[in-house]
Design an enzyme around this catalytic site. Structure first.
Site, short mmCIF file in Angstrom:
data_model
loop_
_atom_site.label_atom_id
_atom_site.label_comp_id
_atom_site.label_asym_id
_atom_site.label_seq_id
_atom_site.Cartn_x
_atom_site.Cartn_y
_atom_site.Cartn_z
N ARG A 208 -1.75 42.23 18.87
CA ARG A 208 -1.09 42.20 20.06
C ARG A 208 -0.92 40.39 20.53
O ARG A 208 -1.88 39.86 20.33
CB ARG A 208 -1.89 42.76 21.20
CG ARG A 208 -1.56 44.19 21.37
CD ARG A 208 -2.21 44.72 22.41
NE ARG A 208 -2.09 46.19 21.96
CZ ARG A 208 -2.93 47.21 22.63
NH1 ARG A 208 -3.76 46.82 23.84
NH2 ARG A 208 -3.14 48.31 22.27
N THR B 75 -16.13 50.15 20.87
CA THR B 75 -14.91 50.30 21.66
C THR B 75 -13.82 50.43 20.37
O THR B 75 -13.70 49.72 19.44
CB THR B 75 -14.66 49.39 22.50
OG1 THR B 75 -15.69 49.25 23.57
CG2 THR B 75 -13.36 49.07 23.01
N ARG C 65 -15.45 41.86 29.85
CA ARG C 65 -15.50 43.08 30.50
C ARG C 65 -17.22 43.41 30.80
O ARG C 65 -18.04 43.18 29.86
CB ARG C 65 -15.29 44.19 29.72
CG ARG C 65 -13.72 44.02 29.23
CD ARG C 65 -12.99 45.45 28.98
NE ARG C 65 -11.89 45.24 28.24
CZ ARG C 65 -10.68 45.06 28.75
NH1 ARG C 65 -10.65 44.78 30.06
NH2 ARG C 65 -9.45 45.14 27.94
N GLU D 254 -14.21 54.63 28.25
CA GLU D 254 -14.10 54.35 29.84
C GLU D 254 -12.70 53.47 30.24
O GLU D 254 -12.29 53.79 31.36
CB GLU D 254 -15.02 53.20 30.29
CG GLU D 254 -15.50 52.10 29.16
CD GLU D 254 -14.16 51.25 29.21
OE1 GLU D 254 -13.72 50.82 30.35
OE2 GLU D 254 -13.78 50.52 27.94
N SER D 255 -11.99 53.09 29.25
CA SER D 255 -10.61 52.49 29.34
C SER D 255 -9.59 53.69 29.57
O SER D 255 -8.43 53.43 29.16
CB SER D 255 -10.53 51.59 28.15
OG SER D 255 -10.49 52.22 26.96
N LYS E 188 -5.91 58.61 20.98
CA LYS E 188 -6.13 59.11 22.42
C LYS E 188 -4.69 59.73 22.93
O LYS E 188 -3.92 59.19 22.55
CB LYS E 188 -6.76 58.15 23.58
CG LYS E 188 -6.09 57.10 23.60
CD LYS E 188 -6.84 56.16 24.40
CE LYS E 188 -6.32 54.54 24.72
NZ LYS E 188 -6.58 53.74 23.57
N THR F 180 -8.63 45.02 18.69
CA THR F 180 -9.03 46.51 18.77
C THR F 180 -8.04 47.53 18.51
O THR F 180 -8.30 48.34 17.97
CB THR F 180 -9.47 46.44 20.41
OG1 THR F 180 -10.25 45.41 20.93
CG2 THR F 180 -10.13 47.99 20.63
N SER G 255 0.80 48.82 24.47
CA SER G 255 0.04 49.81 24.99
C SER G 255 0.28 49.59 26.69
O SER G 255 1.23 49.51 27.06
CB SER G 255 -1.50 49.66 24.50
OG SER G 255 -2.09 50.63 25.27
C1 G16 Z 1 -7.07 50.06 22.99
C2 G16 Z 1 -7.99 50.92 22.05
C3 G16 Z 1 -9.23 51.36 22.93
C4 G16 Z 1 -10.14 50.51 23.69
C5 G16 Z 1 -9.00 49.80 24.48
C6 G16 Z 1 -9.59 48.56 25.39
O1 G16 Z 1 -6.65 50.72 23.94
O2 G16 Z 1 -7.44 51.87 21.17
O3 G16 Z 1 -10.05 52.17 21.93
O4 G16 Z 1 -10.84 51.00 24.55
O5 G16 Z 1 -7.81 49.21 23.66
O6 G16 Z 1 -10.01 47.78 24.30
P1 G16 Z 1 -10.62 46.31 24.59
O7 G16 Z 1 -11.68 46.54 25.75
O8 G16 Z 1 -11.19 45.88 23.45
O9 G16 Z 1 -9.59 45.69 25.54
P2 G16 Z 1 -4.96 50.55 24.13
O10 G16 Z 1 -4.69 51.91 24.80
O11 G16 Z 1 -4.73 49.30 24.36
O12 G16 Z 1 -4.31 50.87 22.74
#
Ligand code: G16
Length: 549
Positions: free
Chosen positions: A26, A353, A505, A373-374, A385, A22, A122
């Site tokens: 990672r 997402t 999820r 939502e996250s 964001k 996403t 993150s």
């Molecule tokens: C990332 C993405 C977001 C996403 C989140 C959760 O956030 O930038 O758009 O909502 O992951 O993704 P998933 O549900 O696939 O784990 P971040 O803050 O981890 O970079």
């Protein structure tokens, strides 16, 4: 391909697991620490971007920085050498290797860079036995779209060499400019671009007045990179009391916690905000400062409500005073925003997402505010964001309305009704079992309409596909949706950011016109019915979710 004369080619073999999710690549930190692992991924990005940028890298700028987690410093030195060996004209690196994700997004377009490499996982924990990540952001400041991340992955599967220099580490602790091979390397103030962008959005004088009037904010930086930014903006610029920012010093292991601003990981802030003499507003950001949690005195604001309320009150923030071009939310995010958009007669976009999907809409002028939502909210000021931006929005709303957080939210519910929303995560599931479970569910979808579900009926069920209105690209299999005949909705999908096994999820949303019903009582029967429908226990051996937010 012309490279500087001192570039050293190093032979390497492809790794088979360098598939970005996403939000970039990672993995466990130790995976990144394998020989050539980081180098392979970086070289793959460079190879693709060299093709994309046609004229080569000699006149191009690359920005490098991260959230300060373990392995950042080592990775930055590796990347500086490789970027110089690959012929970049100029490299900019945040002092001490720090750059928050929104600060990177602000710096790239302001400094006309080709792109940026962000070293962050993150909200995932940091340390040698925790997580690390690499993300490439493009010239608009936002995450590389799937078209590019797919090509990065393909390139990793055929890579046979990478390029580096044989030079000692650079001192990145002091602002200034030096030369590496033929490349100019500048260490920059990680705060400057970001703070200037934020100053162009909000009414700083009104917020200074708010703090002069005794308003109290408590900000938990969770030992991520947001601390220095928050101290600069809240304490030094707006005059909030010293100590407003706590856990403000970035630490390589975030003090041993998950730097994830939700009720579970930021329980300490929730507890402090529950005290009788609690501050007026509580907030927290994640490791790389793009997520946010908003809390009032003894009152949690769900991310979907926060997004809808920011949209509802956007007119009190100077940058948004002339109206919103459109708003957007990710598919699993609660539909509270939809109701505000309808009332404001503003177009609403529903995306998969991943923040990268919002960037296209913003570049095309179709969207001003968006969120997920996250615990992510943002606007078209940057293409990521932005946690501190969300806190600034809430400060502006409170300054403008003169209300308390709880009152703002309850007034919103009175006007629009309430989406009772909960997310349940089943973590580290066996991949084969979880995949099989979804395959079986997928087969059932066409026959589900009319079936009973808890005390209601299923209206329809499908799998979300998204066609980008700007470039026409299609993203399939973005989550299974079950729509119920009382306007409620169940969604499930696999996380694209986990680093062990599969995380399922489950998103539960129930709409009611009244705002003061007990959340758990409303969503529990739905959670049970969803688990039965999916057969989570049979396929994954789990009865209970690991994290509920
Ligand atoms: C990332 C993405 C977001 C996403 C989140 C959760 O956030 O930038 O758009 O909502 O992951 O993704 P998933 O549900 O696939 O784990 P971040 O803050 O981890 O970079």
């Amino acid at each position: 391909m012309e490279l500087p004369g001192n570039a050293v080619p190093i032979k390497t073999n492809p790794y088979s697991d360098q598939h970005p999710g996403t939000s970039g690549l990672r993995k466990k930190t130790r995976i990144f620490m394998q020989p050539h692992y980081l180098e392979n991924y970086i070289q793959s990005i460079f190879n693709v971007m060299r093709e994309e940028s046609k004229g080569g890298f000699e006149k191009r700028t690359l920005i490098i920085g991260g959230d300060g987690r373990f392995y950042n410093r080592t990775a930055i030195q590796v990347i500086l050498r490789m970027a110089a060996a690959n012929g970049f004209g100029r490299l900019l690196v945040g002092r001490d290797g720090y750059l928050s994700t929104p600060a990177m997004a602000a710096a790239i377009p302001r400094r006309s860079a080709l792109g940026g490499l962000l070293l962050t996982a993150s909200h995932n924990p940091g340390g040698i036995d925790a997580d690390f990540g690499v993300k490439y952001n493009t010239g608009n400041g936002g995450p590389a779209p799937e078209r590019l991340t797919g090509r990065f992955h393909t390139e990793t599967t055929k890579l046979s060499q990478y390029f580096t220099l044989q030079t000692p580490d650079l001192d990145i602790g002091r602002i200034g400019t030096t030369v590496l091979g033929k490349t100019e390397v500048s260490v920059i103030d990680p705060l400057q671009d970001y703070v200037e962008v934020i100053q162009g959005i909000f009414d700083f004088e009104a917020l200074r007045r708010l703090f002069r009037g005794g308003f109290r904010l408590l900000f938990d930086a969770m030992h991520g990179v947001s601390g220095p930014y928050a101290e600069e903006i809240f304490e030094r610029t707006l005059g909030a009391a010293p100590g407003t920012v706590y856990r403000g010093e970035p630490l390589e292991d975030f003090g041993g916690h998950h730097p994830d601003p939700n009720q579970v990981q930021a329980a300490d802030l929730i507890r402090r905000m529950g005290a009788a003499d609690a501050p007026d507003l509580g907030a927290a950001c994640d490791g790389d400062a793009d997520r946010n949690m908003i809390v009032g005195r003894g009152f949690f604001v769900s991310p979907g409500d926060s997004l809808a309320i920011i949209a509802q009150h956007a007119g009190c923030i100077p940058r948004y005073r002339d109206g919103l071009a459109g708003v957007a939310r990710s598919m699993p995010t609660s539909t509270a925003l939809d109701r505000v958009a309808r009332k404001m007669r503003v177009r609403l976009h529903e995306t998969p997402t991943g923040w990268k999907f919002f960037g296209n809409l913003m570049d095309a002028g179709l969207c001003t505010l968006c969120g997920e939502e996250s615990f992510g909210t943002g606007s078209d000021h940057v293409r990521e964001k932005d946690g501190l931006w969300a806190v600034m929005c809430w400060l502006s709303i409170l300054a403008h309305t003169g209300k308390r957080v709880e009152q703002v939210v309850k007034d919103h519910w009175r006007l629009f009704g309430r989406s009772y929303f909960q997310r349940r995560d089943f973590e580290a599931l066996d991949s084969a079992g979880a995949t099989h479970m979804i395959e079986i569910l997928r087969e059932k979808l066409p026959g589900l309409a009319g079936a009973g579900f808890a005390d209601v009926r299923i209206e329809k069920a499908d799998e979300f596909s998204y066609e980008d209105p700007v470039d026409g690209s299609v993203s399939r299999r973005q989550g299974i949706r079950v729509f119920l005949d009382d306007g409620s909705r169940i969604v499930c999908r696999f996380s694209g950011t986990g680093t062990s096994g599969v995380t399922l999820r489950l998103y539960l949303e129930r709409y009611r016109a009244e705002g003061d019903l007990p959340l758990d009582t409303l969503v529990e029967p739905f959670a049970r019915a969803a688990s039965e429908l999916m057969k989570v226990r049979e396929f994954c051996g789990r009865d209970r979710a690991d994290v509920v937010t």
